[in-house]
Design an enzyme around this catalytic site. Structure first.
Site, PDB file in Angstrom:
ATOM      1  N   ASP A  82      48.506  28.029 135.898  1.00 13.08           N
ATOM      2  CA  ASP A  82      48.887  26.862 136.710  1.00 13.08           C
ATOM      3  C   ASP A  82      48.754  25.578 135.899  1.00 13.08           C
ATOM      4  OD1 ASP A  82      46.143  27.312 136.683  1.00 13.08           O
ATOM      5  OD2 ASP A  82      45.802  26.679 138.750  1.00 13.08           O
ATOM      6  N   ASP A  98      61.322  29.503 132.398  1.00 14.40           N
ATOM      7  CA  ASP A  98      62.329  28.704 133.109  1.00 14.40           C
ATOM      8  C   ASP A  98      61.946  27.240 133.067  1.00 14.40           C
ATOM      9  OD1 ASP A  98      63.903  30.877 133.876  1.00 14.40           O
ATOM     10  OD2 ASP A  98      64.152  30.132 135.923  1.00 14.40           O
ATOM     11  N   TYR A 145      55.762  43.448 137.056  1.00 17.79           N
ATOM     12  CA  TYR A 145      57.134  43.971 137.068  1.00 17.79           C
ATOM     13  C   TYR A 145      57.168  45.491 137.127  1.00 17.79           C
ATOM     14  CZ  TYR A 145      59.702  39.653 136.242  1.00 17.79           C
ATOM     15  OH  TYR A 145      60.285  38.428 136.377  1.00 17.79           O
ATOM     16  N   ASP A 160      57.951  34.756 132.819  1.00 19.17           N
ATOM     17  CA  ASP A 160      59.218  34.546 133.519  1.00 19.17           C
ATOM     18  C   ASP A 160      59.282  33.132 134.070  1.00 19.17           C
ATOM     19  OD1 ASP A 160      61.685  35.280 134.810  1.00 19.17           O
ATOM     20  OD2 ASP A 160      60.552  35.396 136.686  1.00 19.17           O
ATOM     21  N   LYS A 168      45.410  34.092 134.182  1.00 18.13           N
ATOM     22  CA  LYS A 168      44.660  33.597 135.343  1.00 18.13           C
ATOM     23  C   LYS A 168      43.319  34.328 135.347  1.00 18.13           C
ATOM     24  CE  LYS A 168      45.472  31.345 138.695  1.00 18.13           C
ATOM     25  NZ  LYS A 168      44.969  29.969 139.034  1.00 18.13           N
TER      26      LYS A 168
HETATM   27  C1  IPM Z   1      64.632  36.776 133.178  1.00 20.70           C
HETATM   28  C2  IPM Z   1      65.200  37.084 134.534  1.00 20.70           C
HETATM   29  C3  IPM Z   1      64.883  38.529 134.859  1.00 20.70           C
HETATM   30  C4  IPM Z   1      63.391  38.630 134.988  1.00 20.70           C
HETATM   31  C5  IPM Z   1      65.581  39.091 136.105  1.00 20.70           C
HETATM   32  C6  IPM Z   1      67.078  38.931 136.042  1.00 20.70           C
HETATM   33  C7  IPM Z   1      65.213  40.525 136.344  1.00 20.70           C
HETATM   34  O1  IPM Z   1      64.736  36.183 135.473  1.00 20.70           O
HETATM   35  O2  IPM Z   1      64.989  37.471 132.211  1.00 20.70           O
HETATM   36  O3  IPM Z   1      63.841  35.832 133.078  1.00 20.70           O
HETATM   37  O4  IPM Z   1      62.817  38.315 136.036  1.00 20.70           O
HETATM   38  O5  IPM Z   1      62.770  39.050 134.002  1.00 20.70           O
HETATM   39 MG    MG Z   2      63.566  34.616 134.662  1.00 20.54          MG
END
Ligand code: IPM
Ligand code: MG
Length: 368
Positions: A227, A255, A143, A251, A194
């Protein structure tokens, strides 16, 4: 009387303002019942800040965030701003906040509420009782690594570059957060990297292990490739308690973990920094979900992730565990009563709007 704690609210874009409205009602409830009073300020971040100031995070807003005891953020982004240059994009506002406030540790719990175990896309028995946390490094890796950019190639075509880079200090400070958290839980940490492909991953693994051996011998540490971790999260998520991982893997894996709980609309998060000169730990709380522009303004958004983020704020920043417990219990109550926003709707349950969900939480607080 001690000075009131300063809370900066950055509702942001899309459904951000709608879900934040329900948190504001919780804050009013706390003030009215004399449980707690905050000095609340509102400001802009993301696309709405760009519209007002030509930048996704104005300096004045950043200064307020640095001065606040805690920041509560809704969501940023939307198709309207997709074609803006990189530096003006709504997401840059959030990334700048993380960077400037030095929020290096991002805690993303994935907890399956009993009432929602059947709302998961995974088999109920796989997820029932799940209670894990991903500790995501938030300031390094892909990032923020340099060099980065897009450059033209002499012979035509272009080259996009990002850099995956970590130092000992960056790895150890986030690993320390994970180990300390594990001590309050089941003393089990899985570190994800990784190391089979990346040097930065080899270093990650070695430094996490070193810290564990030196300072946290009571914590059980395992290592996993990213992975494999993605696969294990959907195969047998209950094997995990605390996962610690880098920015990009965190990240993606968070999710994935969030969906185990039934909906992204349920998940809170806390981003924590080091202590400042006054001994306060900088912190920003936000739901894991995004701005969901497709449903903004329709009353379909689930306010519970933002409400639960505020509960994390009460617990971590304001040392108000009792109120945090009470708020989390109120969320459980409304779910047990069968109230559902569309994202967690199931047959036989009652579908409600964002506002009605917020109202039900207040009612449950009244009864608690
Ligand atoms: C998160 C989001 C952010 C990230 C974006 C909105 C920049 O996906 O907080 O997980 O990638 O960190
Ligand atoms: Mg995210």
């Amino acid at each position: 009387m001690a000075a009131k704690k300063k809370l900066l609210i950055l509702a942001g874009d899309g459904i951000g303002p709608e879900v934040m409205q329900e948190v504001k009602r919780v804050i009013e409830w706390l003030a009215l019942r004399q449980k707690a009073a905050f000095d609340v300020e509102d400001d802009l971040v993301g696309g709405c800040a760009y519209e007002a100031h030509g930048t996704p995070l104005a300096d004045k807003t950043l200064a307020r965030a640095m001065d606040a005891d805690a920041v509560l953020l809704g969501a940023v982004g939307g198709p309207k701003w997709d074609s803006l240059p990189f530096e003006k994009k709504p997401e840059r506002g959030l990334l700048k906040l993380r960077k400037e406030m030095e929020l290096f540790a991002n805690l993303r719990p994935a907890v399956v509420f009993d009432a929602l175990a059947e709302a998961s896309t995974l088999k109920t028995e796989l997820v029932r009782g799940l209670d894990m946390v991903i500790v995501r490094e938030l300031l390094g890796g892909m990032y923020f690594g340099e060099p980065r950019g897009i450059e033209a190639l002499p012979g035509g075509g272009r080259r996009g570059v990002n850099t995956h880079v970590y130092t000992t200090a960056e790895i150890q400070r986030v690993a320390r957060v994970a180990f300390e958290l594990a001590r309050k839980r089941t003393r089990k940490v899985c570190s994800v990297d990784k190391a089979n492909v990346m040097e930065a991953g080899v270093l990650w693994r070695e430094e996490v292990q070193k810290l564990r051996d030196g300072e946290f011998p009571d914590v059980q540490l395992s290592h996993m490739y990213a992975d494999n971790c993605a696969m294990q999260l959907v195969r047998n998520p209950k094997q995990f308690d605390v996962i610690v991982t880098d920015n990009l893997f965190g990240d993606i894996l968070s999710d994935c973990a969030s969906m185990l709980t039934g909906s992204l609309g349920m998940l809170p998060s806390a981003s924590l920094g080091a202590a400042d000169a006054k001994g306060r730990c900088r912190a920003l709380y936000e739901p894991v979900h995004g701005s969901a522009p497709d449903i903004a303004g329709t009353g379909k958004a689930n306010p519970l992730a933002t409400i639960l983020s505020f509960a994390m704020c009460l617990r971590h920043s304001f040392d108000m565990a009792k109120e945090a417990d009470r708020l989390e219990a109120a969320v459980k109550t409304v779910l047990a009563e069968g109230l559902r926003t569309p994202d967690i709707m199931q047959a036989g349950k009652q579908q409600v709007t964002t506002r009605a969900m917020g109202e039900a939480v207040l009612k449950a607080l009244d009864k608690a």
